[in-house]
Write an enzyme that holds these catalytic residues in place. Structure first.
Site, PDB file in Angstrom:
ATOM      1  N   GLY A 145      59.833  24.210  36.948  1.00 28.74           N
ATOM      2  CA  GLY A 145      60.772  23.859  38.009  1.00 28.74           C
ATOM      3  C   GLY A 145      61.917  24.835  38.159  1.00 28.74           C
TER       4      GLY A 145
ATOM      5  N   ASN B 272      53.152  18.748  38.666  1.00 22.66           N
ATOM      6  CA  ASN B 272      54.181  19.798  38.644  1.00 22.66           C
ATOM      7  C   ASN B 272      54.651  20.169  40.050  1.00 22.66           C
ATOM      8  OD1 ASN B 272      52.241  21.604  36.183  1.00 22.66           O
ATOM      9  ND2 ASN B 272      53.809  20.077  35.827  1.00 22.66           N
ATOM     10  N   LEU B 273      53.787  19.923  41.031  1.00 29.39           N
ATOM     11  CA  LEU B 273      53.979  20.591  42.327  1.00 29.39           C
ATOM     12  C   LEU B 273      55.162  20.056  43.129  1.00 29.39           C
ATOM     13  CD1 LEU B 273      50.288  21.110  43.482  1.00 29.39           C
ATOM     14  CD2 LEU B 273      51.789  22.682  42.263  1.00 29.39           C
ATOM     15  N   HIS B 274      55.689  18.899  42.767  1.00 33.05           N
ATOM     16  CA  HIS B 274      56.839  18.391  43.535  1.00 33.05           C
ATOM     17  C   HIS B 274      58.079  19.239  43.291  1.00 33.05           C
ATOM     18  CE1 HIS B 274      59.593  16.241  40.602  1.00 33.05           C
ATOM     19  NE2 HIS B 274      58.622  16.695  39.850  1.00 33.05           N
TER      20      HIS B 274
ATOM     21  N   ASN C 242      62.157  22.686  26.716  1.00 30.70           N
ATOM     22  CA  ASN C 242      62.258  21.972  25.443  1.00 30.70           C
ATOM     23  C   ASN C 242      63.255  22.650  24.513  1.00 30.70           C
ATOM     24  OD1 ASN C 242      60.652  23.830  23.432  1.00 30.70           O
ATOM     25  ND2 ASN C 242      59.507  23.803  25.362  1.00 30.70           N
TER      26      ASN C 242
ATOM     27  N   CYS D  32      61.300  16.222  31.303  1.00 32.98           N
ATOM     28  CA  CYS D  32      60.908  15.802  32.649  1.00 32.98           C
ATOM     29  C   CYS D  32      59.640  14.958  32.618  1.00 32.98           C
ATOM     30  CB  CYS D  32      60.700  17.016  33.533  1.00 32.98           C
ATOM     31  SG  CYS D  32      62.190  18.007  33.696  1.00 32.98           S
TER      32      CYS D  32
ATOM     33  N   CYS E 218      50.213   1.238  25.326  1.00 31.04           N
ATOM     34  CA  CYS E 218      51.279   2.176  25.684  1.00 31.04           C
ATOM     35  C   CYS E 218      50.624   3.313  26.456  1.00 31.04           C
ATOM     36  CB  CYS E 218      52.026   2.679  24.454  1.00 31.04           C
ATOM     37  SG  CYS E 218      51.029   3.699  23.369  1.00 31.04           S
TER      38      CYS E 218
END
Ligand SMILES: [Zn+2]
Lengths: 83, 591
Positions: B110, B139-141, B200, B258, B549
């Site tokens: 991003g 990822n593309l947004h 990270n 994210c 979960c």
């Protein structure tokens, strides 16, 4: 005296608000304020081990007990790591 | 008047004659195009002389040997970057420095997407793109350098393809192995500047250390949720590094990514564009970089705030102390680019792109970076992928997705032909729907994912009791699950469940603090009480409990807590909702 605490990023989630106003006794310092914050918001203890503290937009070192004054703005800024 | 008219007529005639001559030479096609574009700019005007060279195939009119501006810009460069050349605050000298400079972008996500595109567009000479990850649709947004067609490709290669399409004159290095302690210092040393666009904490420490150890300025930004941060590290004499500000890593639980916490697409976009801007300023030698300043962006209020930061810390583990080495590093590094340098040379040869001119800024050296265990230091792996699967529960306490589907269907939860309808009902009606089926069915389905994930999609009838840590789960949720499990099918569990959750949590907390304060004397009775409570829970369990979960890690830990509290019929979904989506319900979105 009254100071404003501004919470950023993770600290805002833990404190549950972007800012709060606190009444502090005279002679309060950044380090006594951080102790207060830890007891007000127990989850903050983990956040405060790694964050920038700024008074009126200026960095204050972690161990430093900078004296606070009426109207001061104290920012709690944990690092973000996402991207 | 008469004389004036005659003079003008003569001039017009002369111009017509010149035009005819030019047309005869076949150069007329270029003339009209240049006029509107750059006739007011000296570089473009000068470039006009070389126009036939670009038009090509004009053997009758040999062009000059190739236009080169006083600043070393070629005709295509002068034309392409004309809007920056026209800018008094930038101009041809700054452009020439940028064209001769290089930058390494660590992370093509991003932040890296807009940073790479803007640096390439602005005319950086060489760009290194480092990322070990592959492009995913989620990822593309925000990672607008990639595309649907390149899903599954290496992000570094995908980013390189986009950059090449935008500006073919940028030299590209693709580093699909990503940044590792072993390669970091060597990689960073090959560039004039580094951009931290990683996602990270371990990579952030690693990159800062490598920048400090090689005397390379580091433009660092981060974005999570609706927050952004940006600063420049390791610049000049007194610029701090990441460790100067954050000597201790954040606790892993306090370090949202994210992938887990979400991020609003334009937020990293804003920060990545600002990174490109800071890099352009430093490499071109214009303006005042954001060194010793932390820029904060709050997207929800639309506010930018700047915090004045400390200088480099003398006791910093990476850039502190060091004495001679630090001085040498700064002498080689400088704050960049005051001297214009010889044409074509640009700033960065001045600040030591011949790698050996640079030196460690402090006590950490390249070999120290290679030896440092960043995963252990931060308690996190550098890779953003799935955490390694836990193996806590024995296999007979775990269910495959198909087995859980059958058990849920048999107990009246989900399954069957109306499964999709039920799922939709549950997710659209939120917690109301979950409480209802949690009580009426012949089993209890617990979903321990964060509430935000649960809100996007969940199994019909699931009750959301998020798992943060074993301690928190014990304190907040175990009593609720015991109450639900002891409540037989068909009982009015909506009310019971809610009461158990609210009352149970606070009652449990009260008991814990009471026994806690009684010290050593209280230990034995507490142990006995816990055993008795567990036996009672085992005896009272009416319904089996299933725990799900995201990936099947937290669910195992939650089952452990529930078994410790006395439940016997409690199982988790192996592989979590990801396995459910893969094996049972392909229509279910995987977050
Ligand atoms: Zn440092």
């Amino acid at each position: 005296m009254r100071v404003r605490v501004l919470y950023f990023a993770r600290s805002r989630e833990v404190a549950g608000a972007p800012e709060e106003a606190l009444d502090l006794p005279p002679g309060a310092t950044t380090s006594s304020l951080l102790d207060d914050l830890r007891s007000r918001h127990p989850g903050l203890a983990g956040v405060l081990t790694s964050c920038v503290v700024a008074v009126n937009h200026e960095y204050v070192a972690a161990g430093e007990a900078a004296e606070l004054r009426e109207g001061d703005e104290v920012a709690i800024i944990p690092p973000l790591s996402g991207g | 008047m008469e004389a004036e008219n005659a003079r003008l007529r003569a001039e017009v005639e002369a111009l017509r004659a010149r035009l005819r001559a030019l047309e005869a030479a076949g150069a007329s096609a270029d003339a009209p195009r240049q006029q509107p574009d750059g006739s007011s700019c000296t570089a473009a005007a000068a470039a006009g002389a070389a126009a036939p060279a670009a038009a090509g195939a004009r053997p009758s009119r040999a062009p000059p040997a190739g236009f080169v501006s006083p600043h070393g810009l070629t005709k295509p460069q002068a034309e392409r970057y004309s809007r920056q050349l026209l800018l008094p605050a930038f101009g041809p000298a700054a452009q020439a420095r940028l064209c001769a400079a290089s930058a390494l972008i660590v992370g093509c996500g991003g932040l890296g997407a807009p940073a790479a595109l803007y640096l390439a567009a602005a005319g950086i000479g060489r760009l290194g793109l480092a990322d070990h990850d592959a492009v995913e649709i989620s990822n593309l947004h925000r990672q607008i350098i990639h595309s649907e067609a390149r899903a599954g490709a290496h992000k570094a290669a995908s980013a390189a393809a986009a950059v090449a399409a935008l500006n073919s004159s940028v030299a590209l290095d693709v580093h699909t192995e990503g940044l590792t302690p072993a390669n970091a210092a060597d990689l960073v040393r090959r560039y004039d500047l580094v951009i931290d666009a990683s996602d990270n904490a371990p990579t952030r420490y690693l990159l800062s250390d490598a920048a400090a150890a090689t005397g390379t300025p580091l433009v660092s930004a981060a974005a999570v949720g609706t927050d952004g941060q940006l600063t420049v590290y390791c610049l000049g004499e007194d610029g701090p590094c990441y460790r100067c500000l954050f000597p201790e890593p954040p606790a892993p639980g306090n370090c949202a990514r994210c992938a887990d916490a979400g991020v609003l697409g334009p937020v990293p976009g804003v920060m990545g564009v600002l990174q490109a801007l800071e890099a352009v300023k430093i490499l071109a030698g214009v303006g005042k970089p954001l060194s010793r300043q932390l820029l904060l962006f709050d997207a929800l209020s639309g506010r930018f705030t700047t915090i004045k930061l400390r200088a480099r810390a003398p006791d910093c583990a990476a850039c502190g102390g060091g004495g001679g080495a630090a001085a040498a590093g700064d002498a080689a590094g400088g704050t960049g680019a005051q001297a214009e340098g010889p044409a074509g040379g640009a700033c960065c040869s001045g600040r030591g792109s011949g790698s050996d001119a640079r030196a460690p800024r402090g006590r950490m050296r390249p070999e120290d970076v290679a030896a440092f265990d960043y995963a252990a230091f931060t308690g996190q792996a550098a890779h953003d992928g799935a955490p390694p699967p836990l193996r806590v529960l024995p296999p007979d306490q775990r269910l495959a997705a198909a087995e859980l589907r059958d058990r849920l269907a048999a107990a009246g939860l989900g399954g069957g032909d109306d499964r999709d309808g039920a799922a939709n009902g549950a997710s659209s009606s939120g917690s109301g729907g979950s409480g209802d089926s949690g009580g009426a069915a012949g089993c209890v389905l617990i979903d321990v994912r964060p509430t935000a994930q649960f809100g996007v999609m969940s199994l019909p009838g699931a009750v959301n009791l998020p798992f943060d840590s074993p301690e928190r789960f014990r304190e907040r949720h175990v009593a609720s699950v015991l109450a639900l499990a002891s409540c037989g099918a068909g009982c009015a569990a909506l009310a019971a469940g809610a009461a158990a959750r609210d009352g149970g949590a606070s009652g449990y907390g009260g008991a814990a603090s009471a026994t806690g304060s009684s010290g050593a004397a209280g230990a034995a009775p507490r142990g006995a009480a816990a055993r008795a409570a567990a036996e009672q829970a085992a005896a009272e369990q009416q319904r089996p409990v299933y725990v799900v979960c995201r990936r099947g890690n937290h669910s195992q830990l939650a089952v452990q807590e529930l078994r410790a509290a006395g439940l016997r019929e409690v199982f988790d979904l192996a592989g979590g909702m990801e396995a459910w989506a893969a094996e049972v319900d392909p229509a279910m979105p995987v977050l």
